[in-house]
Design a protein around this motif. Structure first.
Motif, mmCIF file in Angstrom:
data_model
loop_
_atom_site.group_PDB
_atom_site.id
_atom_site.type_symbol
_atom_site.label_atom_id
_atom_site.label_comp_id
_atom_site.label_asym_id
_atom_site.label_seq_id
_atom_site.Cartn_x
_atom_site.Cartn_y
_atom_site.Cartn_z
ATOM 1 N N SER A 183 0.840 -1.216 0.000
ATOM 2 C CA SER A 183 0.000 0.000 0.000
ATOM 3 C C SER A 183 0.862 1.249 0.000
ATOM 4 C CB SER A 183 -0.878 0.039 1.258
ATOM 5 O OG SER A 183 -1.838 -0.959 1.223
ATOM 6 N N GLU A 184 0.335 2.279 -0.673
ATOM 7 C CA GLU A 184 0.989 3.596 -0.596
ATOM 8 C C GLU A 184 0.167 4.491 0.300
ATOM 9 O OE1 GLU A 184 1.667 5.239 -4.405
ATOM 10 O OE2 GLU A 184 2.928 3.525 -5.004
ATOM 11 N N ILE A 185 0.847 5.505 0.870
ATOM 12 C CA ILE A 185 0.126 6.457 1.719
ATOM 13 C C ILE A 185 -0.257 7.669 0.865
ATOM 14 C CG2 ILE A 185 0.298 7.966 3.733
ATOM 15 C CD1 ILE A 185 2.320 5.951 4.911
ATOM 16 N N VAL A 186 -1.535 8.040 0.917
ATOM 17 C CA VAL A 186 -1.976 9.255 0.213
ATOM 18 C C VAL A 186 -2.619 10.194 1.231
ATOM 19 C CG1 VAL A 186 -2.295 8.130 -2.023
ATOM 20 C CG2 VAL A 186 -4.196 8.208 -0.430
ATOM 21 N N TYR A 187 -2.677 11.458 0.884
ATOM 22 C CA TYR A 187 -3.141 12.455 1.854
ATOM 23 C C TYR A 187 -4.409 13.145 1.351
ATOM 24 C CZ TYR A 187 1.253 11.586 4.144
ATOM 25 O OH TYR A 187 2.294 10.966 4.792
ATOM 26 N N SER A 188 -5.295 13.452 2.314
ATOM 27 C CA SER A 188 -6.531 14.165 1.983
ATOM 28 C C SER A 188 -6.702 15.304 2.998
ATOM 29 C CB SER A 188 -7.681 13.158 2.073
ATOM 30 O OG SER A 188 -8.886 13.767 1.809
ATOM 31 N N ASP A 189 -7.734 16.160 2.766
ATOM 32 C CA ASP A 189 -7.924 17.329 3.651
ATOM 33 C C ASP A 189 -8.089 16.896 5.109
ATOM 34 O OD1 ASP A 189 -7.806 18.837 1.465
ATOM 35 O OD2 ASP A 189 -9.974 19.178 1.297
ATOM 36 N N SER A 190 -7.583 17.718 6.029
ATOM 37 C CA SER A 190 -7.749 17.368 7.450
ATOM 38 C C SER A 190 -9.205 17.540 7.864
ATOM 39 C CB SER A 190 -6.826 18.209 8.327
ATOM 40 O OG SER A 190 -7.251 19.533 8.289
ATOM 41 N N VAL A 191 -9.544 16.911 8.977
ATOM 42 C CA VAL A 191 -10.941 16.873 9.419
ATOM 43 C C VAL A 191 -11.089 17.714 10.678
ATOM 44 C CG1 VAL A 191 -12.819 15.329 10.102
ATOM 45 C CG2 VAL A 191 -11.082 14.526 8.525
ATOM 46 N N LYS A 192 -12.206 18.473 10.740
ATOM 47 C CA LYS A 192 -12.453 19.307 11.931
ATOM 48 C C LYS A 192 -12.815 18.448 13.136
ATOM 49 C CE LYS A 192 -14.258 23.614 10.099
ATOM 50 N NZ LYS A 192 -15.478 24.261 9.701
ATOM 51 N N GLY A 193 -12.409 18.906 14.320
ATOM 52 C CA GLY A 193 -12.847 18.245 15.555
ATOM 53 C C GLY A 193 -11.833 17.261 16.097
ATOM 54 N N ASP A 194 -10.853 16.863 15.240
ATOM 55 C CA ASP A 194 -9.822 15.920 15.689
ATOM 56 C C ASP A 194 -8.819 16.647 16.574
ATOM 57 O OD1 ASP A 194 -10.617 13.589 14.578
ATOM 58 O OD2 ASP A 194 -9.293 13.677 12.830
ATOM 59 N N ALA A 195 -8.510 16.081 17.739
ATOM 60 C CA ALA A 195 -7.496 16.694 18.610
ATOM 61 C C ALA A 195 -6.136 16.611 17.913
ATOM 62 C CB ALA A 195 -7.458 15.953 19.939
ATOM 63 N N GLU A 196 -5.256 17.568 18.213
ATOM 64 C CA GLU A 196 -3.918 17.563 17.605
ATOM 65 C C GLU A 196 -3.092 16.384 18.120
ATOM 66 O OE1 GLU A 196 -2.194 19.373 15.268
ATOM 67 O OE2 GLU A 196 -4.174 20.157 14.792
ATOM 68 N N HIS A 197 -3.049 16.243 19.448
ATOM 69 C CA HIS A 197 -2.210 15.202 20.043
ATOM 70 C C HIS A 197 -2.921 14.621 21.267
ATOM 71 C CE1 HIS A 197 1.063 16.633 17.575
ATOM 72 N NE2 HIS A 197 0.824 17.860 18.007
ATOM 73 N N THR A 198 -2.683 13.352 21.514
ATOM 74 C CA THR A 198 -3.115 12.783 22.800
ATOM 75 C C THR A 198 -1.979 11.912 23.339
ATOM 76 O OG1 THR A 198 -4.099 10.702 21.986
ATOM 77 C CG2 THR A 198 -5.543 12.631 22.021
ATOM 78 N N LEU A 199 -1.798 11.973 24.626
ATOM 79 C CA LEU A 199 -0.809 11.116 25.296
ATOM 80 C C LEU A 199 -1.200 11.057 26.767
ATOM 81 C CD1 LEU A 199 1.885 9.526 25.382
ATOM 82 C CD2 LEU A 199 3.069 11.715 25.647
ATOM 83 N N ALA A 200 -1.326 9.833 27.262
ATOM 84 C CA ALA A 200 -1.816 9.664 28.632
ATOM 85 C C ALA A 200 -0.687 9.557 29.636
ATOM 86 C CB ALA A 200 -2.656 8.388 28.718
ATOM 87 N N SER A 201 -0.866 10.225 30.753
ATOM 88 C CA SER A 201 -0.110 9.841 31.944
ATOM 89 C C SER A 201 -1.082 8.984 32.751
ATOM 90 C CB SER A 201 0.274 11.073 32.771
ATOM 91 O OG SER A 201 0.491 10.657 34.108
ATOM 92 N N SER A 202 -0.731 7.745 32.974
ATOM 93 C CA SER A 202 -1.627 6.866 33.733
ATOM 94 C C SER A 202 -1.094 6.634 35.138
ATOM 95 C CB SER A 202 -1.844 5.548 32.986
ATOM 96 O OG SER A 202 -2.485 5.797 31.758
ATOM 97 N N GLU A 203 -0.331 7.618 35.628
ATOM 98 C CA GLU A 203 0.256 7.468 36.974
ATOM 99 C C GLU A 203 -0.803 7.303 38.054
ATOM 100 O OE1 GLU A 203 3.294 10.272 38.267
ATOM 101 O OE2 GLU A 203 4.192 10.018 36.280
ATOM 102 N N LYS A 204 -1.911 8.045 37.896
ATOM 103 C CA LYS A 204 -2.966 7.955 38.915
ATOM 104 C C LYS A 204 -3.564 6.540 38.931
ATOM 105 C CE LYS A 204 -7.222 10.171 40.462
ATOM 106 N NZ LYS A 204 -8.511 10.650 39.939
ATOM 107 N N ALA A 205 -3.765 5.988 37.734
ATOM 108 C CA ALA A 205 -4.314 4.626 37.652
ATOM 109 C C ALA A 205 -3.328 3.615 38.245
ATOM 110 C CB ALA A 205 -4.636 4.274 36.205
ATOM 111 N N LEU A 206 -2.040 3.863 38.045
ATOM 112 C CA LEU A 206 -1.033 2.959 38.615
ATOM 113 C C LEU A 206 -1.075 3.028 40.143
ATOM 114 C CD1 LEU A 206 1.385 1.056 38.303
ATOM 115 C CD2 LEU A 206 2.862 3.063 38.113
ATOM 116 N N LYS A 207 -1.151 4.249 40.642
ATOM 117 C CA LYS A 207 -1.099 4.440 42.091
ATOM 118 C C LYS A 207 -2.365 3.916 42.784
ATOM 119 C CE LYS A 207 -0.179 8.327 45.016
ATOM 120 N NZ LYS A 207 -0.363 9.751 44.978
ATOM 121 N N GLU A 208 -3.518 4.252 42.207
ATOM 122 C CA GLU A 208 -4.769 3.943 42.931
ATOM 123 C C GLU A 208 -5.416 2.629 42.500
ATOM 124 O OE1 GLU A 208 -7.443 7.306 43.112
ATOM 125 O OE2 GLU A 208 -5.786 8.687 43.474
ATOM 126 N N LEU A 209 -5.141 2.205 41.266
ATOM 127 C CA LEU A 209 -5.796 0.980 40.777
ATOM 128 C C LEU A 209 -4.783 -0.159 40.570
ATOM 129 C CD1 LEU A 209 -7.985 2.548 37.903
ATOM 130 C CD2 LEU A 209 -8.663 2.183 40.284
#
Ligand SMILES: NC(=O)c1ccc[n+]([C@@H]2O[C@H](COP(=O)([O-])OP(=O)(O)OC[C@H]3O[C@@H](n4cnc5c(N)ncnc54)[C@H](O)[C@@H]3O)[C@@H](O)[C@H]2O)c1
Length: 312
Positions: free
Chosen positions: A262-288
């Motif tokens: 497969s080749e990668i092709v590009y199309s117009d960006s979509v509204k509403g999509d967050a730019e970046h996501t990355l979780a810190s799950s430290e709270k879940a580690l500590k409490e769960l």
């Protein structure tokens, strides 16, 4: 044996929660309206393996139907609330439906739960409640500036859970899932679309420049967090793999894993999509004592294997 209700149980994540609850010997009621957002036949397939299990019951209906909820909650001790109008993009096109299902539907469920013997509601929330990035990784104190109606509706649902605990003592926890993938995943999600294209050597279309990043979380890790919350936890927790990759890298990995042309092709960006996501799950580690166990490389391999068997 504990009786559990899984709303949206015929969907992607709900069906995995059901599978695990049944394996642990619990009794499970699945409430799902087989919404046509994506193929109701696929949802039927998701729960087909449970239909002969004496500990499983399907109730076809809507979380906005209070009379039905009141009947369905009889004897239930834990509610895993997965029913939702998922999907950021559809919420940009038609914001009322996610509001009605995710916010009003959750409020309706919580009101019914108040009249029942339910001990705890484990609410599926989303990293979309963060939206605009002020710093990364997101911890649970990061400001909430959702960038889509979907994110707003999931934040409202979380607030209803919190307020019901504060006002009426209804125990709950909201798990903020970070982009979930794995077998039976929703057909509208990138990993599904990219893998299908890769297996057919067809072009993979990326919306925008592909430099948005996501923290992809394998469904088994999500299910484990839900099960832990039967015993522990209150308030909100990030449940994410804690590793982000760009959509470009994701597409390249999928091409490589599937030995695709497969080749990668590009199309117009979509509204509403967050730019970046990355979780810190430290709270879940500590409490769960929850920690993500599956890397994106391993998860994509597992998914590719499942997908090639599923399609053949
Ligand atoms: N998949 C992800 O990446 C992700 C990420 C963050 C949060 N979430 C949340 O996790 C939960 C499960 O998501 P999913 O990916 O499995 O989605 P899904 O669409 O596969 O599952 C949702 C299920 O809810 C059902 N449903 C919809 N409206 C309903 C209603 N009014 N009454 C009863 N049932 C109804 C649908 O028919 C579907 O089977 C949702 O709350 C979603 O917002 C998912």
């Amino acid at each position: 044996m504990t009786k559990c209700l899984v709303t949206g149980g015929a969907g992607f994540i709900g069906s995995h929660i059901i599978e695990n609850l049944l394996n642990l010997g619990h009794e499970v009621v699945c409430l799902d309206n087989f919404d046509a957002y994506y193929s109701p036949q696929l949802k039927g397939k998701n729960i087909e393996p449970f239909m002969k299990n004496a500990h499983f019951k399907l109730v076809e209906g809507d979380i906005r139907d209070k009379a039905l909820l009141n009947q369905t909650l009889d004897g239930v001790e834990y509610v895993f609330h997965e029913a939702a109008q998922a999907g950021v993009r559809i919420s940009v096109e038609a914001p009322m439906k996610p509001h009605e299902i995710n916010a009003t539907g959750t409020l309706n469920l919580l009101e019914s739960v108040l009249d029942s013997d339910v001990r705890k509601v484990i609410n599926a929330s989303s990293s979309s409640v963060y939206g605009r990035v002020e710093y990364l990784p997101f911890d649970e104190d990061h400001p909430n500036q959702p960038v889509s109606p979907y994110g707003v509706s999931k934040l409202l649902a979380e607030h209803y859970c919190r307020v019901f605990e504060e006002l009426y003592g209804l125990k709950s926890v909201s798990l903020r899932y970070f982009t979930v993938y794995g077998p039976r995943m929703r057909p509208d999600l990138a990993i599904n679309i990219f893998t299908k294209a890769a297996l057919k050597n067809e072009p993979i279309t990326i919306f925008g420049d592909g430099e948005k990043t996501r923290d992809f979380t394998y469904v088994d890790d999500i299910v484990r967090a839900n099960l832990i919350c039967m015993e522990k936890g209150s308030g909100v927790y990030n449940i994410g793999a804690g590793n982000s990759i760009s959509i470009n890298d994701l597409a390249r990995k999928i091409i490589e894993i599937n030995e695709s042309k497969s080749e990668i092709v590009y199309s117009d960006s979509v509204k509403g999509d967050a730019e970046h996501t990355l979780a810190s799950s430290e709270k879940a580690l500590k409490e769960l004592a929850w920690n993500p166990e599956i890397t994106v490389e391993e998860g994509l391999e597992r998914y590719a294997k499942w997908m090639s068997n599923f399609q053949s």
